[in-house]
Design a protein around this motif. Structure first.
Motif, PDB file in Angstrom:
ATOM      1  N   THR A  35       0.769  -1.153  -0.041  1.00  0.00           N
ATOM      2  CA  THR A  35       0.092  -0.009  -0.028  1.00  0.00           C
ATOM      3  C   THR A  35       0.806   1.017   0.006  1.00  0.00           C
ATOM      4  O   THR A  35       0.618   2.186  -0.853  1.00  0.00           O
ATOM      5  CB  THR A  35      -0.858  -0.026   1.251  1.00  0.00           C
ATOM      6  N   SER A  36       1.966   1.427   0.886  1.00  0.00           N
ATOM      7  CA  SER A  36       2.558   2.722   1.005  1.00  0.00           C
ATOM      8  C   SER A  36       3.291   2.843  -0.117  1.00  0.00           C
ATOM      9  O   SER A  36       3.563   3.882  -0.705  1.00  0.00           O
ATOM     10  CB  SER A  36       3.483   2.605   2.221  1.00  0.00           C
ATOM     11  N   PHE A  39       1.140   4.129  -2.998  1.00  0.00           N
ATOM     12  CA  PHE A  39       0.581   5.383  -2.726  1.00  0.00           C
ATOM     13  C   PHE A  39       1.807   6.438  -3.234  1.00  0.00           C
ATOM     14  O   PHE A  39       1.606   7.518  -3.857  1.00  0.00           O
ATOM     15  CB  PHE A  39       0.146   5.741  -1.414  1.00  0.00           C
ATOM     16  N   TYR A  42       1.735   6.864  -7.100  1.00  0.00           N
ATOM     17  CA  TYR A  42       0.597   7.572  -7.676  1.00  0.00           C
ATOM     18  C   TYR A  42       1.043   9.169  -7.369  1.00  0.00           C
ATOM     19  O   TYR A  42       0.852   9.955  -8.130  1.00  0.00           O
ATOM     20  CB  TYR A  42      -0.614   7.228  -7.112  1.00  0.00           C
ATOM     21  N   ASP A  43       1.841   9.467  -6.132  1.00  0.00           N
ATOM     22  CA  ASP A  43       2.052  10.727  -6.066  1.00  0.00           C
ATOM     23  C   ASP A  43       3.113  11.134  -7.244  1.00  0.00           C
ATOM     24  O   ASP A  43       3.249  12.200  -7.766  1.00  0.00           O
ATOM     25  CB  ASP A  43       2.711  10.799  -4.605  1.00  0.00           C
ATOM     26  N   GLN A 105      -8.372  12.595  -2.989  1.00  0.00           N
ATOM     27  CA  GLN A 105      -7.556  11.226  -2.299  1.00  0.00           C
ATOM     28  C   GLN A 105      -8.101  10.017  -2.785  1.00  0.00           C
ATOM     29  O   GLN A 105      -7.478   9.107  -3.155  1.00  0.00           O
ATOM     30  CB  GLN A 105      -7.833  11.327  -0.939  1.00  0.00           C
ATOM     31  N   TYR A 109      -5.815   7.364  -4.776  1.00  0.00           N
ATOM     32  CA  TYR A 109      -5.114   6.526  -4.164  1.00  0.00           C
ATOM     33  C   TYR A 109      -6.499   5.383  -4.245  1.00  0.00           C
ATOM     34  O   TYR A 109      -5.930   4.101  -3.801  1.00  0.00           O
ATOM     35  CB  TYR A 109      -4.941   6.494  -2.577  1.00  0.00           C
ATOM     36  N   ASP A 133      -1.131   7.311   4.985  1.00  0.00           N
ATOM     37  CA  ASP A 133       0.165   6.714   5.570  1.00  0.00           C
ATOM     38  C   ASP A 133      -0.013   6.623   6.919  1.00  0.00           C
ATOM     39  O   ASP A 133       1.149   6.096   7.422  1.00  0.00           O
ATOM     40  CB  ASP A 133       1.170   7.756   5.049  1.00  0.00           C
ATOM     41  N   SER A 181      -7.153   2.853  -7.345  1.00  0.00           N
ATOM     42  CA  SER A 181      -6.884   3.965  -7.689  1.00  0.00           C
ATOM     43  C   SER A 181      -7.353   3.974  -9.368  1.00  0.00           C
ATOM     44  O   SER A 181      -7.268   3.197 -10.147  1.00  0.00           O
ATOM     45  CB  SER A 181      -5.244   4.464  -7.670  1.00  0.00           C
TER      46      SER A 181
END
Length: 389
Positions: A35-36, A39, A42-43, A105, A109, A133, A181
């Motif tokens: 997951t982290s 994320f 995607y950022d 968001q 995500y 996060d 996402s």
């Protein structure tokens, strides 16, 4: 007379992590598989490709605003004031900011988490958009039970008052608590696009900052005997000529040739492959190209079919947001002693030309008038036939 009001005491935000920079690799302390990292990916996509970031922000704006309508008039006044002036994340005011951040968001995500923050008097004091996060979502004792945990140094801590927290997921896979996402599937395409852009930038940097190849060919045995010395003299004179800020001449004797390095090569045409890649990205984001500054056709207007498709996309996002909005409004009304029904009314989505809409209404009105006239004529014919018999 007090000039300043006493600062209101907020209860601790439940979804804010207590982990701070314990050591340079603090991300390892709260590591959550997949997951982290996803994320952060995607950022990076939004930061590297402006079209993706622009499409998400335009989608958020196109969703539009809303208002809550209560059956009780007193509750309506207080609820409207609350939605207009509620504190959001400590820096914003109004639920529109909360909803915009919540939707962005969700699209980025696939999962969005928001929290209603209560004061010491059990009144709604603020709204908070939780960072993914800082929290972990897990299944509880049964598949329908989703538990929320806050990341701390000592481990994941369960959140007690989870009824104040709203979770929204976008197209979740069966059995998965996290959503999907809108950017899923774009990393591969975006990687190729960034490679092309990086190559184009490198090529233009080389073309703009021209490099020269200076060649000296000795013509006879005397020249060959002093080839090294003459080469050093030519190199020194050429360097002085190129360092001079003013236009200067380079004079030499013998067989000396000067060529631009890479002048015989051509830069590959990137227009077609870049457009093909951008078409894939735009099709995934469901935003008309001209809204992103991409002029691919002679007209800059949307067809009615395109407007209808985009409207259906925006209405889908509204349906995802409405349960969260209703939960916030319901919590606020209960904290002030109201238990009345209310509805959420969204602003009208109008993506078509007003002239075309007016013409369509006129055509519908004319068709309806003709139908009414035909009905009257048929009725008159029936009446006249009955009278004749």
């Amino acid at each position: 007379m007090k000039l300043f009001k006493r600062k209101e005491n907020f209860s601790p935000v439940q979804t804010a992590s207590g982990i701070r920079n314990v050591h340079p690799f603090s991300d390892l302390s709260g590591y959550s598989p997949f997951t982290s990292c996803e994320f952060k990916l995607y950022d990076s996509l939004k930061e590297a490709i402006p079209v993706i970031d622009a499409a998400i922000k335009k989608t958020v704006r196109l969703v539009g605003g809303f208002k809550a309508v209560c059956e009780d008039e007193n509750a309506q006044i207080k609820l409207a004031e609350f939605l207009r002036s509620v504190n959001v994340n400590g820096t914003g005011v109004g639920i529109d900011i909360f909803v915009s951040c919540f939707l962005e968001q969700l699209l980025t995500y696939g999962t969005a988490v928001g929290e209603v923050v209560l004061s010491e008097n059990c009144e709604v004091s603020a709204l908070y958009n939780a960072s993914l996060d800082d929290i972990v979502l897990k299944r509880g004792n049964n598949p329908l039970d989703v538990r929320i945990y806050r990341k701390e140094i000592e481990g994941n801590v369960p959140i007690d008052m989870d009824e104040l927290i709203s979770i929204c997921t976008l197209s979740p896979k069966p059995g998965n608590v996290y959503g999907t996402s809108l950017l899923k599937g774009l990393p591969f395409i975006s990687g190729i696009l960034l490679t092309i852009f990086n190559t184009v930038g490198t090529n233009w940097e080389r073309v703009g900052n021209v490099r020269f190849a200076v060649s000296y060919k000795p013509t006879d045995s005397n020249d060959r005997a002093f080839a090294k010395e003459r080469t050093e003299q030519i190199a020194k004179a050429w360097s002085e000529t190129m360092r001079d800020s003013r236009a200067s001449d380079f004079v030499s004797v013998g067989d000396v040739s000067i060529k631009v390095i890479g002048a015989d090569n051509q830069i590959l045409d990137s227009e077609i492959p870049v457009r093909q890649l951008l078409e894939q990205i735009v099709s995934k984001l469901s935003i008309p190209p001209f809204l992103l500054g991409l002029q691919w056709s002679s007209t800059e207007r949307m067809a009615s079919q395109q407007a209808d498709i985009l409207t259906s996309e925006l209405e889908y996002y509204r349906r995802l947001l409405e349960p969260t909005i209703r939960k916030i409004c319901g919590v606020y009304l209960r904290t002030i002693g109201f238990d009345c029904n209310f509805t959420i009314e969204w602003d009208n989505i109008n993506l078509q030309d007003e002239t075309e809409l007016a013409q369509a209404r006129l055509n519908n009105a004319n068709a309806e008038a003709v139908e009414i006239q035909n009905i009257k004529l048929r009725n008159e014919v029936k009446i006249n036939g009955q009278q004749g018999t």
